[in-house]
Write a protein that holds these residues in place. Structure first.
Motif, short mmCIF file in Angstrom:
data_model
loop_
_atom_site.label_atom_id
_atom_site.label_comp_id
_atom_site.label_asym_id
_atom_site.label_seq_id
_atom_site.Cartn_x
_atom_site.Cartn_y
_atom_site.Cartn_z
N SER A 38 0.83 -1.21 0.00
CA SER A 38 0.00 0.00 0.00
C SER A 38 0.86 1.25 0.00
O SER A 38 0.58 2.22 -0.73
CB SER A 38 -0.93 0.00 1.22
N ALA A 39 1.92 1.24 0.81
CA ALA A 39 2.80 2.40 0.88
C ALA A 39 3.48 2.65 -0.46
O ALA A 39 3.60 3.81 -0.90
CB ALA A 39 3.84 2.19 1.98
N LEU A 40 3.91 1.59 -1.12
CA LEU A 40 4.58 1.74 -2.41
C LEU A 40 3.66 2.39 -3.43
O LEU A 40 4.06 3.33 -4.15
CB LEU A 40 5.04 0.38 -2.91
N VAL A 41 2.42 1.91 -3.51
CA VAL A 41 1.48 2.47 -4.48
C VAL A 41 1.14 3.92 -4.13
O VAL A 41 1.05 4.78 -5.00
CB VAL A 41 0.21 1.61 -4.53
N LEU A 42 0.96 4.20 -2.85
CA LEU A 42 0.60 5.55 -2.44
C LEU A 42 1.74 6.55 -2.64
O LEU A 42 1.49 7.74 -2.81
CB LEU A 42 0.17 5.55 -0.97
N LEU A 170 -6.02 -0.70 8.82
CA LEU A 170 -4.60 -0.75 8.47
C LEU A 170 -4.29 0.17 7.31
O LEU A 170 -3.25 0.86 7.29
CB LEU A 170 -4.21 -2.19 8.12
N PHE A 171 -5.19 0.21 6.34
CA PHE A 171 -4.98 1.07 5.17
C PHE A 171 -4.95 2.54 5.58
O PHE A 171 -4.13 3.32 5.07
CB PHE A 171 -6.08 0.81 4.14
N ALA A 172 -5.83 2.92 6.48
CA ALA A 172 -5.87 4.31 6.95
C ALA A 172 -4.57 4.69 7.63
O ALA A 172 -4.11 5.84 7.52
CB ALA A 172 -7.05 4.51 7.90
N CYS A 173 -3.95 3.73 8.33
CA CYS A 173 -2.68 4.00 9.00
C CYS A 173 -1.55 4.27 8.01
O CYS A 173 -0.51 4.82 8.39
CB CYS A 173 -2.31 2.82 9.89
N VAL A 174 -1.74 3.86 6.76
CA VAL A 174 -0.74 4.11 5.72
C VAL A 174 -1.07 5.39 4.95
O VAL A 174 -0.19 6.19 4.64
CB VAL A 174 -0.63 2.91 4.76
N VAL A 175 -2.35 5.58 4.63
CA VAL A 175 -2.76 6.73 3.81
C VAL A 175 -2.44 8.04 4.50
O VAL A 175 -1.89 8.97 3.87
CB VAL A 175 -4.27 6.65 3.50
N LEU A 176 -2.77 8.17 5.76
CA LEU A 176 -2.64 9.45 6.46
C LEU A 176 -1.20 9.96 6.52
O LEU A 176 -0.95 11.11 6.15
CB LEU A 176 -3.25 9.34 7.86
N PRO A 177 -0.23 9.15 6.95
CA PRO A 177 1.14 9.69 6.98
C PRO A 177 1.73 9.94 5.60
O PRO A 177 2.47 10.92 5.41
CB PRO A 177 1.94 8.60 7.74
N ILE A 178 1.41 9.09 4.63
CA ILE A 178 1.95 9.31 3.28
C ILE A 178 1.30 10.53 2.64
O ILE A 178 1.95 11.30 1.92
CB ILE A 178 1.77 8.04 2.43
N GLY A 179 0.02 10.73 2.89
CA GLY A 179 -0.62 11.96 2.41
C GLY A 179 0.05 13.19 3.00
O GLY A 179 0.25 14.20 2.31
N MET A 180 0.42 13.11 4.28
CA MET A 180 1.11 14.22 4.91
C MET A 180 2.48 14.47 4.27
O MET A 180 2.92 15.61 4.13
CB MET A 180 1.28 13.94 6.41
#
Length: 223
Positions: A38-42, A170-180
């Motif tokens: 997920s992190a890689l794609v985001l 779990l996905f939300a835990c990845v989206v929020l910091p990467i969005g930041m």
């Protein structure tokens, strides 16, 4: 009367008490692989990330931070819709799931080649008119939603409520910091401070990782 063994007792316990589904979800669900994928794609440049960086550039990271929540909402809508649709179709046409995974792998390969061949820095346009609605709609229409639903999210996420809740949390835990990270990248560029990291080298490094991920996806599909 012979005593009832512990295993026999557990066999008669309601599933909601034993929470078998949650345990099964965790044991079958490779959490680390899910988070890294997920992190890689985001992290790859795309329409939503460009908007977040542009908002950080034009409005500053403090004012642009709330847009990350609308990015998360957009992904939840897109992933849920695609996931439920594919799960429903897959019951009658199992080959659709395989075909979608192959198409997503091809899409990733296309993105990787485009990133590698690009001689320009990731586009970040100065704009102060980027609002929540723009980020939400752009994320819902982002092809990454289909990619997440078809290849990265586990099948249990669209079959049971508990599986859905675990995967989305779990996905939300990845989206929020990467969005930041994307918002702060735009804000850093807007502040005029120098960035020691070469964006082109970073972009090509991500492209190589995406190619490996795409090949792994194809391999897991044909097995």
């Amino acid at each position: 009367v012979s005593p009832v063994s512990l295993d026999q007792k557990n066999a008669y316990d309601p599933p909601i008490l034993r929470n078998d589904l949650a345990f099964s979800m965790i044991s079958d669900f490779h959490v680390l692989v899910f988070l890294l994928s997920s992190a890689l794609v985001l992290l790859t440049p795309g329409p939503t990330n460009t908007l977040l960086a542009a908002a950080g550039l034009g409005r500053g990271w403090r004012d642009a931070r709330p847009l990350i929540l609308f990015e998360l909402m957009g992904y939840l809508i897109a992933i849920s819709g695609w996931g439920i649709l594919l799960a429903s179709i897959g019951k009658y046409y199992p080959w659709v799931s395989v075909a979608v995974r192959v198409v997503c792998s091809g899409y990733l390969l296309y993105v990787a080649v485009k990133m590698w061949m690009s001689t320009e820095k990731p586009p970040i346009a100065r704009s102060q008119t980027i609002g929540p609605g723009t980020v939400l709609v752009t994320t819902v229409l982002n092809p990454k939603g289909l990619l997440f639903a078809s290849t990265i999210f586990p099948p249990q996420a669209f079959e049971h409520l508990q599986g859905y809740a675990i995967a989305m949390a779990l996905f939300a835990c990845v989206v929020l910091p990467i969005g930041m990270v994307w918002v702060m990248l735009g804000a850093l560029i807007g502040s005029g401070r120098g960035i020691t990291m070469d964006p082109l080298r970073l972009q090509r490094a991500l492209a190589v990782v995406i190619v490996v991920f795409s090949a792994t996806l194809v391999w897991s599909t044909v097995q």
